[in-house]
Design a protein around this motif. Structure first.
Motif, mmCIF file in Angstrom:
data_model
loop_
_atom_site.group_PDB
_atom_site.id
_atom_site.type_symbol
_atom_site.label_atom_id
_atom_site.label_comp_id
_atom_site.label_asym_id
_atom_site.label_seq_id
_atom_site.Cartn_x
_atom_site.Cartn_y
_atom_site.Cartn_z
ATOM 1 N N TYR A 134 0.839 -1.199 0.000
ATOM 2 C CA TYR A 134 0.000 0.000 0.000
ATOM 3 C C TYR A 134 0.875 1.250 0.000
ATOM 4 C CZ TYR A 134 -3.266 3.544 1.765
ATOM 5 O OH TYR A 134 -4.017 4.688 1.936
ATOM 6 N N MET A 144 0.287 3.537 -3.415
ATOM 7 C CA MET A 144 -0.415 4.802 -3.277
ATOM 8 C C MET A 144 0.507 6.014 -3.391
ATOM 9 S SD MET A 144 -3.486 3.961 -3.112
ATOM 10 C CE MET A 144 -4.542 2.575 -2.737
ATOM 11 N N GLU A 188 1.462 5.263 -12.826
ATOM 12 C CA GLU A 188 0.360 4.309 -12.978
ATOM 13 C C GLU A 188 0.840 2.919 -13.379
ATOM 14 O OE1 GLU A 188 -2.826 4.671 -12.220
ATOM 15 O OE2 GLU A 188 -2.245 6.633 -11.402
ATOM 16 N N LYS A 216 2.002 1.204 -10.262
ATOM 17 C CA LYS A 216 0.837 0.934 -9.404
ATOM 18 C C LYS A 216 0.120 -0.309 -9.889
ATOM 19 C CE LYS A 216 -3.377 2.980 -7.503
ATOM 20 N NZ LYS A 216 -4.202 4.201 -7.383
ATOM 21 N N LEU A 251 -0.481 -3.745 -7.759
ATOM 22 C CA LEU A 251 -1.817 -4.313 -7.580
ATOM 23 C C LEU A 251 -1.871 -5.748 -8.085
ATOM 24 C CD1 LEU A 251 -4.132 -1.323 -8.574
ATOM 25 C CD2 LEU A 251 -3.685 -2.213 -6.279
ATOM 26 N N GLU A 281 -8.758 -0.620 1.165
ATOM 27 C CA GLU A 281 -8.580 0.353 0.085
ATOM 28 C C GLU A 281 -7.890 -0.275 -1.115
ATOM 29 O OE1 GLU A 281 -7.048 4.938 -0.679
ATOM 30 O OE2 GLU A 281 -6.974 4.082 1.339
ATOM 31 N N ARG A 285 -10.421 -2.099 -3.112
ATOM 32 C CA ARG A 285 -11.201 -1.206 -3.964
ATOM 33 C C ARG A 285 -10.399 -0.797 -5.198
ATOM 34 N NH1 ARG A 285 -12.825 0.735 1.208
ATOM 35 N NH2 ARG A 285 -11.226 2.375 1.169
ATOM 36 N N GLU A 286 -9.104 -0.499 -4.993
ATOM 37 C CA GLU A 286 -8.257 -0.122 -6.122
ATOM 38 C C GLU A 286 -8.124 -1.266 -7.119
ATOM 39 O OE1 GLU A 286 -6.777 2.836 -6.897
ATOM 40 O OE2 GLU A 286 -8.003 3.630 -5.271
ATOM 41 N N LYS A 317 -11.332 -1.414 -9.161
ATOM 42 C CA LYS A 317 -11.408 -0.318 -10.125
ATOM 43 C C LYS A 317 -10.451 -0.550 -11.306
ATOM 44 C CE LYS A 317 -10.732 3.068 -7.197
ATOM 45 N NZ LYS A 317 -10.556 4.450 -6.683
ATOM 46 N N SER A 318 -9.292 -1.126 -11.029
ATOM 47 C CA SER A 318 -8.313 -1.335 -12.108
ATOM 48 C C SER A 318 -8.778 -2.387 -13.102
ATOM 49 C CB SER A 318 -6.977 -1.762 -11.507
ATOM 50 O OG SER A 318 -7.057 -3.069 -10.957
#
Length: 287
Positions: free
Chosen positions: A223, A227, A233, A236, A240, A274, A277-278, A281-282
């Motif tokens: 995390y 973050m 990106e 990230k 993930l 969190e 959730r990420e 969304k990805s």
């Protein structure tokens, strides 16, 4: 024939010498224990209040100590005494073989995480006055015990390393420092406080039953970097992908046990949620 007799005499002398050294060592240890007890008795007589420790003991390399047991130590209580202070006193005054980890004594190194009165705590941070007496001290649960209060941390370190806990980016600026906004720094600030003590991992029921589960500490470390806006990106997405695995964030059952025992008050469970959730969304696609 005379050669054989000389060899037997030499072997006999060698065995006799080893036995003599062993007896000398035992007598020396016995005198040391007697001296330590005398000094401890004198110290105890000078204090009005003492605290009793029940300490887990185990030494697989010494005959007679291979079976786990609890030893009791009566140590003089002083204002401001921590669990680590009490253990150091017991080791220095009663039993020099008592083994535990400690280093900075300022709740920074994370080396003295213990199971005290049924809860994961840092020995150097935990005040004796805040505990019920007698104080029961054990090694961290869900880890192999090496000796006394020391557990094998290798698996924990492997899990931490698996999330690549270091800064990476493909978007380095030219001619200036890598800047981070105040807002982003505030977002990741708490996650940077992890001291790798493994208290959270020890408290996690999922980690206890799933040896491949990354665990709250490793996911929190992921995390911290996922973050961080400076990584970009692409990195990230890479991070993930690491924590989305079968034994990653989706194994968390949101029990909050890790958050409750964290000595640095990191909201570990919130960070895991969190990241979930990420991850969702990805993977969303709009077409």
């Amino acid at each position: 024939m005379s050669t054989q007799i000389k060899e037997r005499d030499t072997e006999t002398e060698s065995e006799s010498s080893e036995e003599s050294e062993h007896q000398t060592r035992r007598l020396s240890e016995k005198r040391e224990r007697a001296d330590m007890k005398e000094r401890a008795d004198n110290d105890l007589s000078e204090h009005d209040e003492t605290v009793r420790l029940k300490v887990f003991r185990y030494d697989p390399e010494v005959e007679g100590k291979k079976d786990p047991r609890f030893d009791t130590f009566e140590v003089p209580f002083t204002k401001g005494m921590t669990v680590l202070d009490a253990l150091i006193y017991a080791r220095d005054h009663f039993d020099s073989s008592l083994t535990f980890r400690h280093s900075c004594r300022q709740a920074v190194c994370g080396s003295d995480a213990l199971f005290v009165n049924g809860r994961q705590r840092l020995g150097c941070k935990t005040q004796m006055v805040d505990l019920e007496w007698p104080v029961r001290i054990e090694p961290l649960p869900h880890a192999d015990v090496v000796k006394d209060l020391i557990v094998d941390m290798e698996h924990f370190y492997d899990q931490m390393e698996s999330v690549e806990p270091y800064f990476q980016t493909n978007e380095l600026p030219s001619g200036e420092e890598q800047r981070q906004s105040r807002e982003n720094r505030e977002k990741v600030k708490m996650s940077t406080r992890c001291i790798w003590c493994s208290a959270c991992m020890s408290s996690c029921n999922v980690a206890a039953g799933d040896n491949e589960y990354l665990g709250p500490a490793a996911i929190n470390k992921a995390y911290r970097f996922a973050m961080d806006e400076r990584e970009g990106e692409d990195m990230k997405a890479h991070r993930l992908n690491i924590i989305e695995q079968e034994h990653g964030v989706w194994r968390c059952q949101t029990q909050f046990s890790c958050t409750e025992v964290c000595p640095k008050d990191i909201p570990l469970t919130e960070h895991i949620q969190e990241l979930k959730r990420e991850a969702v969304k990805s993977n969303l696609k709009f077409w």
